[in-house]
Design a protein around this motif. Structure first.
Motif, mmCIF file in Angstrom:
data_model
loop_
_atom_site.group_PDB
_atom_site.id
_atom_site.type_symbol
_atom_site.label_atom_id
_atom_site.label_comp_id
_atom_site.label_asym_id
_atom_site.label_seq_id
_atom_site.Cartn_x
_atom_site.Cartn_y
_atom_site.Cartn_z
ATOM 1 N N HIS A 59 -78.256 50.994 -26.015
ATOM 2 C CA HIS A 59 -79.099 49.800 -25.973
ATOM 3 C C HIS A 59 -79.490 49.584 -24.519
ATOM 4 N N THR A 60 -80.744 49.233 -24.276
ATOM 5 C CA THR A 60 -81.162 48.903 -22.917
ATOM 6 C C THR A 60 -81.397 47.402 -22.832
ATOM 7 N N PHE A 61 -81.035 46.853 -21.673
ATOM 8 C CA PHE A 61 -81.161 45.415 -21.437
ATOM 9 C C PHE A 61 -81.811 45.182 -20.076
ATOM 10 N N ASP A 62 -82.918 44.459 -20.073
ATOM 11 C CA ASP A 62 -83.509 43.943 -18.843
ATOM 12 C C ASP A 62 -83.104 42.488 -18.786
ATOM 13 N N ALA A 108 -80.951 45.942 -14.876
ATOM 14 C CA ALA A 108 -81.454 46.901 -15.859
ATOM 15 C C ALA A 108 -80.248 47.715 -16.299
ATOM 16 N N LEU A 109 -79.760 47.454 -17.519
ATOM 17 C CA LEU A 109 -78.522 48.074 -17.990
ATOM 18 C C LEU A 109 -78.760 48.936 -19.218
ATOM 19 N N ARG A 110 -78.069 50.050 -19.241
ATOM 20 C CA ARG A 110 -77.991 50.892 -20.436
ATOM 21 C C ARG A 110 -76.564 50.750 -20.947
ATOM 22 N N VAL A 111 -76.416 50.236 -22.144
ATOM 23 C CA VAL A 111 -75.098 49.970 -22.711
ATOM 24 C C VAL A 111 -74.891 50.866 -23.921
ATOM 25 N N ALA A 112 -73.865 51.681 -23.869
ATOM 26 C CA ALA A 112 -73.524 52.563 -24.989
ATOM 27 C C ALA A 112 -72.584 51.810 -25.926
ATOM 28 N N ARG A 113 -72.963 51.750 -27.199
ATOM 29 C CA ARG A 113 -72.092 51.125 -28.211
ATOM 30 C C ARG A 113 -71.477 52.232 -29.047
ATOM 31 N N HIS A 114 -70.175 52.404 -28.894
ATOM 32 C CA HIS A 114 -69.427 53.407 -29.638
ATOM 33 C C HIS A 114 -69.458 53.046 -31.127
ATOM 34 N N PRO A 115 -69.454 54.036 -32.022
ATOM 35 C CA PRO A 115 -69.488 53.727 -33.460
ATOM 36 C C PRO A 115 -68.376 52.791 -33.932
ATOM 37 N N SER A 116 -67.215 52.802 -33.259
ATOM 38 C CA SER A 116 -66.125 51.921 -33.683
ATOM 39 C C SER A 116 -66.226 50.527 -33.059
ATOM 40 N N GLU A 117 -67.200 50.306 -32.198
ATOM 41 C CA GLU A 117 -67.373 49.029 -31.511
ATOM 42 C C GLU A 117 -68.344 48.152 -32.306
ATOM 43 N N THR A 118 -67.997 46.904 -32.523
ATOM 44 C CA THR A 118 -68.898 45.992 -33.237
ATOM 45 C C THR A 118 -69.982 45.474 -32.289
ATOM 46 N N LEU A 172 -71.219 42.670 -22.669
ATOM 47 C CA LEU A 172 -72.414 42.500 -21.841
ATOM 48 C C LEU A 172 -72.386 41.157 -21.101
ATOM 49 N N LEU A 173 -72.014 40.083 -21.803
ATOM 50 C CA LEU A 173 -71.941 38.768 -21.168
ATOM 51 C C LEU A 173 -70.828 38.723 -20.120
ATOM 52 N N ALA A 174 -69.698 39.378 -20.391
ATOM 53 C CA ALA A 174 -68.618 39.444 -19.404
ATOM 54 C C ALA A 174 -69.121 40.126 -18.132
ATOM 55 N N TYR A 175 -69.878 41.194 -18.281
ATOM 56 C CA TYR A 175 -70.454 41.898 -17.131
ATOM 57 C C TYR A 175 -71.353 40.955 -16.327
ATOM 58 N N CYS A 176 -72.214 40.242 -17.025
ATOM 59 C CA CYS A 176 -73.132 39.318 -16.348
ATOM 60 C C CYS A 176 -72.389 38.183 -15.649
ATOM 61 N N LEU A 177 -71.427 37.590 -16.343
ATOM 62 C CA LEU A 177 -70.734 36.420 -15.813
ATOM 63 C C LEU A 177 -69.712 36.771 -14.728
ATOM 64 N N GLU A 178 -69.368 38.028 -14.604
ATOM 65 C CA GLU A 178 -68.451 38.494 -13.558
ATOM 66 C C GLU A 178 -69.194 39.317 -12.512
ATOM 67 N N TYR A 179 -70.504 39.384 -12.602
ATOM 68 C CA TYR A 179 -71.295 40.280 -11.765
ATOM 69 C C TYR A 179 -71.005 40.094 -10.272
ATOM 70 N N THR A 188 -80.316 39.004 -32.719
ATOM 71 C CA THR A 188 -81.577 39.309 -32.032
ATOM 72 C C THR A 188 -81.608 40.712 -31.441
ATOM 73 N N LEU A 189 -80.497 41.441 -31.508
ATOM 74 C CA LEU A 189 -80.398 42.731 -30.840
ATOM 75 C C LEU A 189 -81.381 43.758 -31.363
ATOM 76 N N GLU A 190 -81.926 44.494 -30.421
ATOM 77 C CA GLU A 190 -82.767 45.648 -30.715
ATOM 78 C C GLU A 190 -82.277 46.777 -29.822
ATOM 79 N N ARG A 191 -82.891 47.928 -29.895
ATOM 80 C CA ARG A 191 -82.507 49.026 -29.003
ATOM 81 C C ARG A 191 -82.942 48.733 -27.573
ATOM 82 N N ARG A 192 -84.091 48.045 -27.400
ATOM 83 C CA ARG A 192 -84.568 47.606 -26.078
ATOM 84 C C ARG A 192 -84.610 46.090 -26.099
ATOM 85 N N ASN A 193 -83.969 45.479 -25.110
ATOM 86 C CA ASN A 193 -83.794 44.030 -25.122
ATOM 87 C C ASN A 193 -84.193 43.417 -23.791
#
Length: 179
Positions: free
Chosen positions: A8-11, A26-36, A44-51, A144-149
């Motif tokens: 998933h890409t996130f701007d 500009a982040l590329r986030v890999a979601r493993h098949p076992s990850e919800t 993603l929010l933890a990354y942003c809030l701890e940036y 709201t998630l899409e592959r490009r966000n």
């Protein structure tokens, strides 16, 4: 054949007024098949809030000796250990001994999570910040998630505002402590 990670890409326009952090990410986030999706959004929010300088996502669920997000200084030493979801007490104990700062971001019931650590040894437990969101907040963002966000993430006076692909959500950022 194993199923690979979904990318998933996130701007993201980040405005953390509480800490004075303003960034375009500009982040590329890999979601493993076992990850919800809920776990991925919380990560993603933890990354942003701890940036801060040196922040990175770990190699993922296959890496058991690293948290979901970590911060390293210029020497490579881990300065912040940031867990997501419902880590066990042993991981928090290890992370707290390794890093100067530990935080947990959870999309689960924080009080039940804290209760699950009762009676367990966690180094520096009283210094670990546990953060959670209002009920339904993470699920709303997930919908709201899409592959490009495209997202805007703003934190001011403990209130989190997220605009995700044109849909707006808000939540208090709840702080909890162990014990």
């Amino acid at each position: 054949m194993a199923i690979g990670a979904t990318i998933h890409t996130f701007d993201i326009q980040l405005a953390d007024v509480d800490r004075g952090v303003y960034e375009q990410l500009a982040l590329r986030v890999a979601r493993h098949p076992s990850e919800t999706d809920r776990f991925m959004v919380t990560r993603l929010l933890a990354y942003c809030l701890e940036y801060e300088e040196g922040i990175a996502f770990s190699a993922g669920v296959s890496t058991t000796d690293e948290p979901a997000v970590l911060v390293r200084d210029l020497t490579g030493a881990v300065t912040a250990w940031i867990e997501v979801g419902a880590p066990d007490a042993d991981r928090l104990h290890y992370g707290s001994k390794l890093a100067g700062r530990v935080a947990v971001y959870t999309h689960r019931d924080a009080e039940k999570l804290i209760a699950s650590w009762s009676g367990k040894t966690i180094h520096g437990a009283d210094e670990i910040a546990i953060r959670s969101f209002d009920a339904g907040f993470i699920d709303g963002v997930v919908a709201t998630l899409e592959r490009r966000n495209t997202m805007t993430v703003s934190l001011t006076e403990g209130q989190l505002y997220v605009d995700s692909n044109g849909a707006s959500f808000s939540s208090a950022l709840h702080e909890h402590r162990i014990g």
